[in-house]
Design a protein around this motif. Sequence first.
Motif, mmCIF file in Angstrom:
data_model
loop_
_atom_site.group_PDB
_atom_site.id
_atom_site.type_symbol
_atom_site.label_atom_id
_atom_site.label_comp_id
_atom_site.label_asym_id
_atom_site.label_seq_id
_atom_site.Cartn_x
_atom_site.Cartn_y
_atom_site.Cartn_z
ATOM 1 N N ASP A 27 -38.553 25.195 34.358
ATOM 2 C CA ASP A 27 -37.822 23.928 34.362
ATOM 3 C C ASP A 27 -36.336 24.265 34.480
ATOM 4 O OD1 ASP A 27 -40.261 22.568 33.850
ATOM 5 O OD2 ASP A 27 -40.052 23.057 31.730
ATOM 6 N N PRO A 28 -35.883 24.664 35.666
ATOM 7 C CA PRO A 28 -34.549 25.259 35.789
ATOM 8 C C PRO A 28 -33.411 24.244 35.826
ATOM 9 C CG PRO A 28 -35.651 25.279 37.903
ATOM 10 C CD PRO A 28 -36.627 24.702 36.935
ATOM 11 N N TYR A 29 -32.284 24.679 35.267
ATOM 12 C CA TYR A 29 -31.004 23.994 35.429
ATOM 13 C C TYR A 29 -29.923 25.063 35.521
ATOM 14 C CZ TYR A 29 -30.191 24.790 30.404
ATOM 15 O OH TYR A 29 -30.029 25.365 29.170
ATOM 16 N N VAL A 30 -28.725 24.666 35.955
ATOM 17 C CA VAL A 30 -27.654 25.620 36.235
ATOM 18 C C VAL A 30 -26.421 25.240 35.427
ATOM 19 C CG1 VAL A 30 -26.249 26.701 38.031
ATOM 20 C CG2 VAL A 30 -28.548 25.920 38.571
ATOM 21 N N LYS A 31 -25.736 26.272 34.908
ATOM 22 C CA LYS A 31 -24.453 26.094 34.240
ATOM 23 C C LYS A 31 -23.365 26.782 35.065
ATOM 24 C CE LYS A 31 -26.046 25.838 29.419
ATOM 25 N NZ LYS A 31 -25.952 26.498 28.082
ATOM 26 N N LYS A 73 -22.850 21.335 33.712
ATOM 27 C CA LYS A 73 -24.286 21.574 33.573
ATOM 28 C C LYS A 73 -25.037 20.625 34.496
ATOM 29 C CE LYS A 73 -28.050 21.433 30.170
ATOM 30 N NZ LYS A 73 -28.387 21.147 28.749
ATOM 31 N N SER A 74 -25.944 21.169 35.288
ATOM 32 C CA SER A 74 -26.697 20.354 36.241
ATOM 33 C C SER A 74 -27.872 19.677 35.544
ATOM 34 C CB SER A 74 -27.211 21.238 37.389
ATOM 35 O OG SER A 74 -28.287 22.049 36.949
ATOM 36 N N LYS A 75 -28.560 18.826 36.269
ATOM 37 C CA LYS A 75 -29.771 18.216 35.754
ATOM 38 C C LYS A 75 -30.906 19.240 35.764
ATOM 39 C CE LYS A 75 -31.092 16.521 40.341
ATOM 40 N NZ LYS A 75 -31.293 15.334 41.187
ATOM 41 N N THR A 76 -31.952 18.968 35.004
ATOM 42 C CA THR A 76 -33.124 19.841 34.940
ATOM 43 C C THR A 76 -34.190 19.342 35.908
ATOM 44 O OG1 THR A 76 -32.677 20.353 32.612
ATOM 45 C CG2 THR A 76 -34.899 20.795 33.428
ATOM 46 N N VAL A 77 -34.694 20.257 36.734
ATOM 47 C CA VAL A 77 -35.782 19.927 37.660
ATOM 48 C C VAL A 77 -37.065 20.513 37.081
ATOM 49 C CG1 VAL A 77 -36.648 20.113 40.011
ATOM 50 C CG2 VAL A 77 -34.181 19.988 39.597
ATOM 51 N N PRO A 78 -38.027 19.698 36.690
ATOM 52 C CA PRO A 78 -39.204 20.219 35.978
ATOM 53 C C PRO A 78 -40.225 20.877 36.900
ATOM 54 C CG PRO A 78 -39.370 17.840 36.210
ATOM 55 C CD PRO A 78 -38.028 18.227 36.770
ATOM 56 N N LYS A 79 -40.846 21.934 36.371
ATOM 57 C CA LYS A 79 -42.043 22.561 36.934
ATOM 58 C C LYS A 79 -41.879 22.944 38.406
ATOM 59 C CE LYS A 79 -45.031 20.078 33.700
ATOM 60 N NZ LYS A 79 -46.169 19.154 33.531
ATOM 61 N N TRP A 106 -30.911 28.676 33.870
ATOM 62 C CA TRP A 106 -31.674 28.639 32.624
ATOM 63 C C TRP A 106 -32.959 27.854 32.823
ATOM 64 C CZ3 TRP A 106 -29.574 30.997 28.187
ATOM 65 C CH2 TRP A 106 -28.257 31.418 28.303
ATOM 66 N N ASP A 107 -33.918 28.152 31.946
ATOM 67 C CA ASP A 107 -35.186 27.411 31.906
ATOM 68 C C ASP A 107 -35.186 26.530 30.664
ATOM 69 O OD1 ASP A 107 -38.047 26.762 32.337
ATOM 70 O OD2 ASP A 107 -38.331 27.999 30.556
ATOM 71 N N LYS A 108 -35.351 25.226 30.843
ATOM 72 C CA LYS A 108 -35.325 24.271 29.740
ATOM 73 C C LYS A 108 -36.609 24.350 28.929
ATOM 74 C CE LYS A 108 -33.803 20.671 27.403
ATOM 75 N NZ LYS A 108 -32.610 20.752 26.541
ATOM 76 N N ASP A 109 -36.475 24.525 27.620
ATOM 77 C CA ASP A 109 -37.616 24.565 26.710
ATOM 78 C C ASP A 109 -37.381 23.564 25.599
ATOM 79 O OD1 ASP A 109 -39.198 26.499 27.950
ATOM 80 O OD2 ASP A 109 -38.019 28.132 27.105
ATOM 81 N N ARG A 134 -37.181 24.754 21.316
ATOM 82 C CA ARG A 134 -36.704 26.113 21.064
ATOM 83 C C ARG A 134 -35.595 26.444 22.060
ATOM 84 N NH1 ARG A 134 -39.751 29.676 24.489
ATOM 85 N NH2 ARG A 134 -41.414 28.564 25.598
ATOM 86 N N ARG A 135 -35.037 27.650 21.884
ATOM 87 C CA ARG A 135 -33.907 28.030 22.719
ATOM 88 C C ARG A 135 -34.327 28.185 24.176
ATOM 89 N NH1 ARG A 135 -30.200 32.869 20.676
ATOM 90 N NH2 ARG A 135 -29.814 31.250 19.093
ATOM 91 N N ASP A 136 -33.447 27.730 25.088
ATOM 92 C CA ASP A 136 -33.751 27.828 26.514
ATOM 93 C C ASP A 136 -33.766 29.292 26.958
ATOM 94 O OD1 ASP A 136 -33.749 25.113 26.443
ATOM 95 O OD2 ASP A 136 -31.776 24.859 27.368
ATOM 96 N N ASP A 137 -34.602 29.579 27.959
ATOM 97 C CA ASP A 137 -34.747 30.941 28.472
ATOM 98 C C ASP A 137 -33.729 31.200 29.577
ATOM 99 O OD1 ASP A 137 -36.944 31.417 26.789
ATOM 100 O OD2 ASP A 137 -38.322 30.498 28.233
#
Length: 691
Positions: free
Chosen positions: A187-191, A200-206, A233-236, A239-242
């Motif tokens: 579920d990536p997003y970019v900083k 910070k960008s929006k999160t695009v899931p899966k 980053w991967d949105k979780d 818990r903390r994002d990966d």
Amino acid sequence: MSWNCLIWRNKNFCFKEINRSEGDIDVVGPTNHRHGLFIVVAFMTEETVKIFNTTNWILTFRVSIEGIPFFNNNNNNNQTSEFMIKFFKIMSIISYLTLDHKSVLCRTIPVTLELKDPQHQHQNLGSLELAITLTPKNSPIEEQRDTTQSMRLSEVHRKAQLWRGIVSIALIEGRNLIPMDPNGLSDPYVKFRLGPQKYKSKTVPKTLSPQWREQFDLHLYEETGGVLEITVWDKDTGRRDDFIGRCQLDLSTLVKEKTHHLELPLEDARGFVVVLVTLTASAAVSISDLSVTPLGDPLERQQINKRYGVSKSFFNLKDVGIVQVKVLRAEGLMAADVTGKSDPFCVLELNNDRLQTHTVYKNLNPEWNKVFTFNVKDIHSVLEVTVFDEDRDRSADFLGKVAIPLLNVHNGEQRAYLLKNKDLTGPTKGHIYLDIEVIYNTVKAALKTIVPAERKYLEEEPKVSKQLLQQNFNRVKRCIMVLYSYVTYINSCFEWESAQRSIISFILFVLVVWNFELYMLPLALVLLLVWNYVFSSSRGMTDMSMEAMFEWEDEEEDKEDKDSEPKGFMDKLYAIQDVFISVQSALDEVASFGERMKNTFNWTVPFLSWLAITAFCLVTLLLYLIPLRYLVLAWGVNKFTKKLRDPYMIDNNELLDFLSRVPSDVQVMQYRELRMDPGQSPNKRRRANQS
């Protein structure tokens, strides 16, 4: 350049070293501690330093640093220790001067300290040259020095705020990213980070090949360009994002005034990030005194009017206009310090552009008399003016805030704005005097209305709030009740509750159906807008109806409830919080959509209502002259070929972009200018403004 702050405690001899980047110079006030007196010294080349103690004296000296290597190499512990030894010698001199203050009062004594390392006698570590002066705390000499220093720091701060260019970034997509979730996806997003600026960008899931399609601008403060840091980053949830990967872009390698298509590989990881980057010259941003204003010069004003005239409507569409803000003074501010005074400064924000005044120390009625000029990229932007109290040892305290939509500005008119709380829901103590003038091109402003609005980089994360959830639910309920009332009214015509109403409705129904043409739909909307403009009194009653709907309450209850909840319990319910936030945000979006449609037809923002009438008239004319099949065919061909014509185009919905500029009822309340009655307290003033 960086400066070090050494904190010395006179009993336990403990040290604390603080490194800060080039910027503000702290002048530290009296600091007491139960274990002894703290003395704080800030060393910077050719800058004044003050030491306050618990007596009635201030020791002021200037420091000239000559050839000290460890200022450029923080890893040399021996040199740093030797410097601390010399620091104690400075303290001994200070003690002597304090004891024998009568002989040195208001006199300047030169002191030179050579720095030596006992283990390396032949190594030159430089020297400290001090010019020490002892003056009483409340002496005229000290007050004059404070004023001079405040003006000098004001000029330094002014230069540090102004940016030299704009970095326009379009985040397009990611390719072949690393899977971080058990399902083999992410579920990536970019900083993005450029100096202190973050986005910070929006999160695009899966997905492992996300399509972000976002555009934003960052300020360029360095002539060389600086380094743009990009992390993926991967949105979780819960818990903390990966961390997926990172890359850097040296902006000094890019040619200005040209769009660069870049595919940046992630370091130590597979995958790419595709971006479009354009460097442009700085916009019309300035800080000046009242005697030198951009719009005060007739020749310059004429050039600005020409630049935003009708003949320039289709040149540089991003440059919509210019706004000049004169920050004159504030009166009756809140006392934030224990002395009953405040150290106020003023921050101006227009979207992501941020400038601020100098600090006026120990004053509840400060006069800044500064002129700020911003470039207007969207005429629907809101100017936010916030007053803070400067604190040496912690973040600034909030004193008050006002939000002024640019379309509500009265050009060239000095106005006193009553300060509001952080949420802009009620008044606080004090008011601020501003003189604002906006010059813009109407055609550019209209065209900008149907493109995506600029997002603020520093947006607060949404939090669970019982009050906000209930408020959003009531807003959605109100929109549904309005629709229900319309349906009930139509049904009453069929039930013949009023014979006259039913007969008129039946005749209109037969005439419209018999003569119906498609162009009549937008024509009906035009007639509705005209009706509300000419006959409806709802515009004058808008504030009263919304006041009845919104019963603003203090947030203290929510804060107390939140503080009383065990943190461990809240951690366990982290996922449930996300669900609540999603529901809360969804209710806000639904309610805002309905309120914005209503406010378009209620003429809440006349510029947007006139724009809607123009669009509806154009659609009516097209439907009247051109068969519907041709219009649908043209729309379909445009949709199918858009990606072929421009693969990196950021798609948008013009209708939703238009509605995003129309304020919701909550925003209308926040932007409303409160009536000022100096004789009332903030609580009484709040009730008066709600009546």
